[in-house]
Design a protein around this motif. Structure first.
Motif, short mmCIF file in Angstrom:
data_model
loop_
_atom_site.label_atom_id
_atom_site.label_comp_id
_atom_site.label_asym_id
_atom_site.label_seq_id
_atom_site.Cartn_x
_atom_site.Cartn_y
_atom_site.Cartn_z
N SER A 12 -7.35 16.69 11.91
CA SER A 12 -6.49 17.68 11.28
C SER A 12 -5.10 17.75 11.92
CB SER A 12 -7.17 19.06 11.32
OG SER A 12 -7.30 19.47 12.67
N ALA A 13 -4.92 17.10 13.07
CA ALA A 13 -3.61 17.12 13.73
C ALA A 13 -2.59 16.34 12.90
CB ALA A 13 -3.72 16.51 15.13
N SER A 14 -1.36 16.80 12.94
CA SER A 14 -0.30 16.15 12.19
C SER A 14 0.25 14.98 12.99
CB SER A 14 0.80 17.17 11.91
OG SER A 14 1.85 16.57 11.22
N TRP A 15 0.45 13.85 12.33
CA TRP A 15 1.01 12.67 12.98
C TRP A 15 1.71 11.79 11.96
CZ3 TRP A 15 -1.14 8.51 10.66
CH2 TRP A 15 -2.45 8.61 10.21
N ALA A 16 2.58 10.92 12.47
CA ALA A 16 3.28 9.95 11.62
C ALA A 16 3.56 8.71 12.46
CB ALA A 16 4.59 10.53 11.09
N TYR A 17 3.46 7.55 11.81
CA TYR A 17 3.76 6.27 12.43
C TYR A 17 4.68 5.51 11.50
CZ TYR A 17 -0.20 7.02 15.56
OH TYR A 17 -1.06 7.53 16.50
N ALA A 18 5.59 4.73 12.07
CA ALA A 18 6.46 3.86 11.28
C ALA A 18 6.37 2.46 11.86
CB ALA A 18 7.90 4.35 11.31
N LEU A 19 6.23 1.48 11.00
CA LEU A 19 6.12 0.09 11.40
C LEU A 19 7.23 -0.69 10.71
CD1 LEU A 19 4.59 -2.28 12.76
CD2 LEU A 19 3.18 -2.39 10.68
N GLN A 20 8.13 -1.27 11.50
CA GLN A 20 9.21 -2.09 10.97
C GLN A 20 8.64 -3.49 10.72
OE1 GLN A 20 12.30 -0.68 10.46
NE2 GLN A 20 11.33 1.19 11.18
N LEU A 21 8.83 -4.00 9.51
CA LEU A 21 8.29 -5.30 9.13
C LEU A 21 9.42 -6.24 8.74
CD1 LEU A 21 5.47 -3.82 6.93
CD2 LEU A 21 5.10 -5.10 9.04
N PRO A 22 9.47 -7.43 9.34
CA PRO A 22 10.48 -8.40 8.93
C PRO A 22 10.11 -8.97 7.56
CG PRO A 22 9.00 -9.41 10.49
CD PRO A 22 8.60 -7.97 10.39
N HIS A 23 11.06 -9.63 6.92
CA HIS A 23 10.77 -10.30 5.65
C HIS A 23 9.97 -11.56 5.99
CE1 HIS A 23 11.56 -12.59 1.92
NE2 HIS A 23 11.30 -11.39 1.43
N ASP A 24 8.65 -11.41 6.02
CA ASP A 24 7.75 -12.46 6.47
C ASP A 24 6.48 -12.39 5.62
OD1 ASP A 24 5.64 -13.79 7.94
OD2 ASP A 24 6.84 -13.61 9.75
N ARG A 25 5.96 -13.55 5.26
CA ARG A 25 4.75 -13.58 4.43
C ARG A 25 3.55 -12.95 5.12
NH1 ARG A 25 1.31 -17.42 5.97
NH2 ARG A 25 2.07 -19.02 7.38
N LEU A 26 3.60 -12.81 6.44
CA LEU A 26 2.50 -12.20 7.19
C LEU A 26 2.60 -10.67 7.25
CD1 LEU A 26 2.19 -14.69 10.17
CD2 LEU A 26 0.77 -14.56 8.10
N ALA A 27 3.68 -10.10 6.73
CA ALA A 27 3.89 -8.66 6.81
C ALA A 27 2.73 -7.84 6.23
CB ALA A 27 5.21 -8.28 6.16
N PRO A 28 2.20 -8.20 5.04
CA PRO A 28 1.07 -7.40 4.53
C PRO A 28 -0.15 -7.42 5.45
CG PRO A 28 2.05 -8.71 2.77
CD PRO A 28 2.66 -9.17 4.06
N ARG A 29 -0.44 -8.56 6.04
CA ARG A 29 -1.59 -8.65 6.95
C ARG A 29 -1.35 -7.80 8.19
NH1 ARG A 29 -3.56 -13.49 10.72
NH2 ARG A 29 -5.60 -12.64 11.22
N ILE A 30 -0.16 -7.88 8.76
CA ILE A 30 0.17 -7.09 9.95
C ILE A 30 0.10 -5.60 9.63
CG2 ILE A 30 2.05 -6.53 11.54
CD1 ILE A 30 2.76 -9.60 11.31
N ALA A 31 0.56 -5.23 8.45
CA ALA A 31 0.50 -3.82 8.03
C ALA A 31 -0.96 -3.35 7.91
CB ALA A 31 1.24 -3.63 6.71
N ARG A 32 -1.83 -4.18 7.35
CA ARG A 32 -3.25 -3.81 7.21
C ARG A 32 -3.92 -3.65 8.57
NH1 ARG A 32 -3.01 -7.91 3.29
NH2 ARG A 32 -4.16 -9.31 4.67
#
Length: 160
Positions: A12-32
């Motif tokens: 229930s605690a409030s939190w936020a994360y941001a992930l900077q992703l380069p224009h890279d074909r691996l970005a979706p995998r890294i995000a997952r």
């Protein structure tokens, strides 16, 4: 001496994360992978399957339709509700995010694309998108977002 303790970490605690992703074909995998780690760390693994699908589609869209970096943001909305948002530099809001929720039309069979974001709209509890004006750093673009909670998370498992 006064001692200050950080608040207890729970779902229930409030939190936020941001992930900077380069224009890279691996970005979706890294995000997952990052998403799964964040959800596990906050005891929200019941959201994994649906959140992973939604994140993958939003980040893939940013990679395919933008030439620059993207940013994935994960944020709780209270309890076990999660908001996923992806920023990219392309200001064009793609279908079906350019329509109001509830006005979705199926993707034509002969269409080459458009199914990924349609899946986001189908499995998310809420979704939207808006163009962003240029800021001081010249970063305009758009933000696509979606929300899900425990009830919506069960729908991907049921469909499998």
């Amino acid at each position: 001496m006064v001692t200050v303790s950080p608040p207890k970490s729970d779902a229930s605690a409030s939190w936020a994360y941001a992930l900077q992703l380069p224009h890279d074909r691996l970005a979706p995998r890294i995000a997952r992978v990052t998403l799964r780690a964040v959800l596990a760390g906050h005891g929200l693994t019941q959201l994994n399957d649906t959140a992973e699908l939604l994140t993958s589609e939003l980040v893939t869209n940013a990679y395919r339709h933008s030439t620059g970096p993207a940013t994935l943001r994960l944020r709780t909305l209270g309890g076990a509700r999660l908001r996923l948002s992806v920023w990219d530099a392309n200001p064009h809001i793609p279908p079906p995010f350019d329509k109001r929720p509830g006005l979705l039309h199926p993707v034509p069979v002969e269409a080459d694309g458009g199914r990924g974001l349609f899946l986001v709209c189908h499995y998310a509890d809420a979704w939207g998108g808006y163009p962003l004006g240029d800021d001081l750093f010249g970063r305009g673009g758009k933000l696509l977002w979606c929300e899900l909670g425990p009830q919506g998370a069960d729908s991907v498992k049921a469909a499998a």
